[in-house]
Scaffold this motif. Structure first.
Motif, PDB file in Angstrom:
ATOM      1  N   GLY A   1       0.790  -1.218   0.000  1.00 57.85           N
ATOM      2  CA  GLY A   1       0.000   0.000   0.000  1.00 57.85           C
ATOM      3  C   GLY A   1       0.823   1.269   0.000  1.00 57.85           C
ATOM      4  N   LEU A   2       2.146   1.170   0.056  1.00 58.52           N
ATOM      5  CA  LEU A   2       3.013   2.340   0.044  1.00 58.52           C
ATOM      6  C   LEU A   2       3.662   2.478  -1.318  1.00 58.52           C
ATOM      7  N   THR A   3       3.562   3.641  -1.861  1.00 56.25           N
ATOM      8  CA  THR A   3       4.132   3.899  -3.181  1.00 56.25           C
ATOM      9  C   THR A   3       5.542   4.442  -3.018  1.00 56.25           C
ATOM     10  N   GLY A   4       6.476   3.805  -3.689  1.00 55.38           N
ATOM     11  CA  GLY A   4       7.866   4.255  -3.604  1.00 55.38           C
ATOM     12  C   GLY A   4       8.484   4.271  -4.978  1.00 55.38           C
ATOM     13  N   THR A   5       9.640   4.817  -5.057  1.00 54.69           N
ATOM     14  CA  THR A   5      10.334   4.940  -6.320  1.00 54.69           C
ATOM     15  C   THR A   5      11.576   4.058  -6.336  1.00 54.69           C
ATOM     16  N   LEU A   6      11.827   3.504  -7.508  1.00 54.87           N
ATOM     17  CA  LEU A   6      13.031   2.729  -7.692  1.00 54.87           C
ATOM     18  C   LEU A   6      14.191   3.583  -8.210  1.00 54.87           C
ATOM     19  N   THR A   7      13.878   4.807  -8.645  1.00 52.98           N
ATOM     20  CA  THR A   7      14.904   5.737  -9.115  1.00 52.98           C
ATOM     21  C   THR A   7      15.345   6.601  -7.935  1.00 52.98           C
ATOM     22  N   PRO A   8      16.578   6.497  -7.502  1.00 53.17           N
ATOM     23  CA  PRO A   8      16.973   7.257  -6.309  1.00 53.17           C
ATOM     24  C   PRO A   8      17.079   8.749  -6.606  1.00 53.17           C
ATOM     25  N   ARG A   9      16.720   9.528  -5.643  1.00 52.82           N
ATOM     26  CA  ARG A   9      16.931  10.968  -5.715  1.00 52.82           C
ATOM     27  C   ARG A   9      17.885  11.372  -4.596  1.00 52.82           C
ATOM     28  N   TYR A  10      18.598  12.441  -4.810  1.00 50.30           N
ATOM     29  CA  TYR A  10      19.669  12.817  -3.898  1.00 50.30           C
ATOM     30  C   TYR A  10      19.411  14.201  -3.325  1.00 50.30           C
ATOM     31  N   THR A  11      19.935  14.400  -2.139  1.00 49.11           N
ATOM     32  CA  THR A  11      19.801  15.666  -1.433  1.00 49.11           C
ATOM     33  C   THR A  11      21.170  16.130  -0.952  1.00 49.11           C
ATOM     34  N   PHE A  12      21.181  17.247  -0.262  1.00 53.56           N
ATOM     35  CA  PHE A  12      22.453  17.832   0.178  1.00 53.56           C
ATOM     36  C   PHE A  12      23.132  16.939   1.220  1.00 53.56           C
ATOM     37  N   GLY A  13      24.421  16.757   1.049  1.00 57.63           N
ATOM     38  CA  GLY A  13      25.210  16.023   2.026  1.00 57.63           C
ATOM     39  C   GLY A  13      25.921  16.957   2.988  1.00 57.63           C
ATOM     40  N   PRO A  14      26.490  16.433   4.060  1.00 53.66           N
ATOM     41  CA  PRO A  14      27.172  17.292   5.042  1.00 53.66           C
ATOM     42  C   PRO A  14      28.394  18.002   4.473  1.00 53.66           C
ATOM     43  N   ALA A  15      28.990  17.463   3.419  1.00 51.71           N
ATOM     44  CA  ALA A  15      30.177  18.114   2.852  1.00 51.71           C
ATOM     45  C   ALA A  15      29.842  19.476   2.272  1.00 51.71           C
ATOM     46  N   LEU A  16      28.625  19.646   1.769  1.00 49.76           N
ATOM     47  CA  LEU A  16      28.233  20.945   1.220  1.00 49.76           C
ATOM     48  C   LEU A  16      28.197  22.013   2.315  1.00 49.76           C
ATOM     49  N   PHE A  17      27.652  21.676   3.455  1.00 47.50           N
ATOM     50  CA  PHE A  17      27.569  22.647   4.543  1.00 47.50           C
ATOM     51  C   PHE A  17      28.957  22.962   5.107  1.00 47.50           C
ATOM     52  N   VAL A  18      29.804  21.945   5.159  1.00 52.58           N
ATOM     53  CA  VAL A  18      31.183  22.186   5.606  1.00 52.58           C
ATOM     54  C   VAL A  18      31.896  23.126   4.645  1.00 52.58           C
ATOM     55  N   GLY A  19      31.681  22.919   3.340  1.00 54.89           N
ATOM     56  CA  GLY A  19      32.311  23.788   2.358  1.00 54.89           C
ATOM     57  C   GLY A  19      31.786  25.209   2.411  1.00 54.89           C
ATOM     58  N   TRP A  20      30.469  25.370   2.584  1.00 54.82           N
ATOM     59  CA  TRP A  20      29.909  26.715   2.690  1.00 54.82           C
ATOM     60  C   TRP A  20      30.459  27.455   3.902  1.00 54.82           C
ATOM     61  N   ILE A  21      30.470  26.786   5.037  1.00 56.43           N
ATOM     62  CA  ILE A  21      30.964  27.433   6.251  1.00 56.43           C
ATOM     63  C   ILE A  21      32.452  27.758   6.118  1.00 56.43           C
ATOM     64  N   GLY A  22      33.228  26.814   5.580  1.00 59.49           N
ATOM     65  CA  GLY A  22      34.658  27.062   5.422  1.00 59.49           C
ATOM     66  C   GLY A  22      34.947  28.208   4.468  1.00 59.49           C
ATOM     67  N   GLY A  23      34.219  28.272   3.341  1.00 60.15           N
ATOM     68  CA  GLY A  23      34.422  29.375   2.407  1.00 60.15           C
ATOM     69  C   GLY A  23      34.057  30.718   3.008  1.00 60.15           C
ATOM     70  N   ALA A  24      32.963  30.764   3.779  1.00 59.91           N
ATOM     71  CA  ALA A  24      32.565  32.024   4.412  1.00 59.91           C
ATOM     72  C   ALA A  24      33.590  32.481   5.451  1.00 59.91           C
ATOM     73  N   ILE A  25      34.079  31.533   6.257  1.00 55.06           N
ATOM     74  CA  ILE A  25      35.087  31.892   7.264  1.00 55.06           C
ATOM     75  C   ILE A  25      36.372  32.357   6.593  1.00 55.06           C
ATOM     76  N   LEU A  26      36.760  31.698   5.519  1.00 58.53           N
ATOM     77  CA  LEU A  26      37.963  32.100   4.789  1.00 58.53           C
ATOM     78  C   LEU A  26      37.792  33.483   4.170  1.00 58.53           C
ATOM     79  N   PHE A  27      36.611  33.783   3.684  1.00 57.27           N
ATOM     80  CA  PHE A  27      36.333  35.108   3.114  1.00 57.27           C
ATOM     81  C   PHE A  27      36.412  36.188   4.179  1.00 57.27           C
TER      82      PHE A  27
END
Length: 255
Positions: free
Chosen positions: A164-190
């Motif tokens: 009764g639950l509909t799901g997808t076999l095609t995976p979708r992706y979202t933001f990983g922790p590396a993106l937030f680390v990179g954003w914070i590091g770039g801002a601090i470096l700036f």
């Protein structure tokens, strides 16, 4: 004292920012599989700039590096280049900043030279922060586009209905922790680069600045006194005589 503190704080923030963007570059969790509507949750995939991995709910992980360069998307190669350029610029900027620290004595290095080196280091750190933020933002934009074009409606291809639950076999992706680390590091470096540039102005010594001088013209009522000093009087007794006894008009002053 304010210039020294500003320069030191900017240097410490730059070190932290460079460490964060370097850590984000080597991390594998740039994109994570979204398991909100997936049927099978025991397995999930995530990928980074250098390899893609598959993890299980039991804690095991298997990764596979990208063995090709020409076969990768152009945007992924651009993100790699931006992150590497940011790390190189940040490392060179920090190396220059170490020798330009006002609290350190490097031989007979003048403050004017240290101020110039501080400005150069600040500009390079600014560019490093911009490269880090641009690289992470470009990869995040790629994830957003992929997420929007993934179909999750039931009845389309790539979907499954289990219990009764509909799901997808095609995976979708979202933001990983590396993106937030990179954003914070770039801002601090700036921010660290900005503080280094601000410290350059206060480090310029006073003797290297031009001090203007005002000249006042003489007024019309100016009175000049005559020169009343006595002048030496020459008489004939100081006339020189020649070898034959004749006098000449040449006069000499004997001191």
């Amino acid at each position: 004292m304010a210039a020294t503190m500003t320069q030191l704080i900017g240097f410490m923030l730059s070190v932290l920012g460079l460490f964060l963007i370097s850590a984000a570059t080597v991390m594998d969790e740039w994109s994570l599989q979204d398991r909100s509507f997936t049927v099978i949750t025991n397995f999930y995939t995530y990928s980074g700039l250098w390899k893609s991995c598959v993890g299980t709910a039991y804690g095991t992980t298997q990764c596979r590096p990208y063995f090709t360069i020409l076969g990768l998307p152009a945007l992924l190669q651009a993100v790699r280049a931006l992150m590497i350029v940011g790390i190189v610029l940040g490392a060179i900027g920090l190396l220059i900043a170490i020798f330009s620290l006002k609290c350190l004595k490097m031989g007979n290095m003048e403050d004017n030279l240290k101020a110039t080196m501080t400005l150069s280091a600040g500009i390079m750190l600014l560019l490093a922060g911009v490269c880090g933020i641009a690289g992470v933002s470009a990869f995040a934009n790629l994830i957003v586009q992929s997420f929007q074009f993934t179909t999750y409606a039931s009845g389309f291809s790539g979907t499954a209905n289990v219990g009764g639950l509909t799901g997808t076999l095609t995976p979708r992706y979202t933001f990983g922790p590396a993106l937030f680390v990179g954003w914070i590091g770039g801002a601090i470096l700036f921010i660290g680069g900005i503080l280094m540039c601000l410290a350059c102005r206060a480090m310029t010594p006073e003797d290297h600045r031009y001090d203007g001088m005002a000249y006042k013209a003489a007024s019309q009522n100016t009175m000049y006194r005559p020169d009343t000093r006595s002048r030496p009087v020459y008489n004939d007794s100081y006339k020189a005589q020649s070898m034959d006894g004749r006098q000449t008009n040449q006069r000499f002053d004997y001191v």
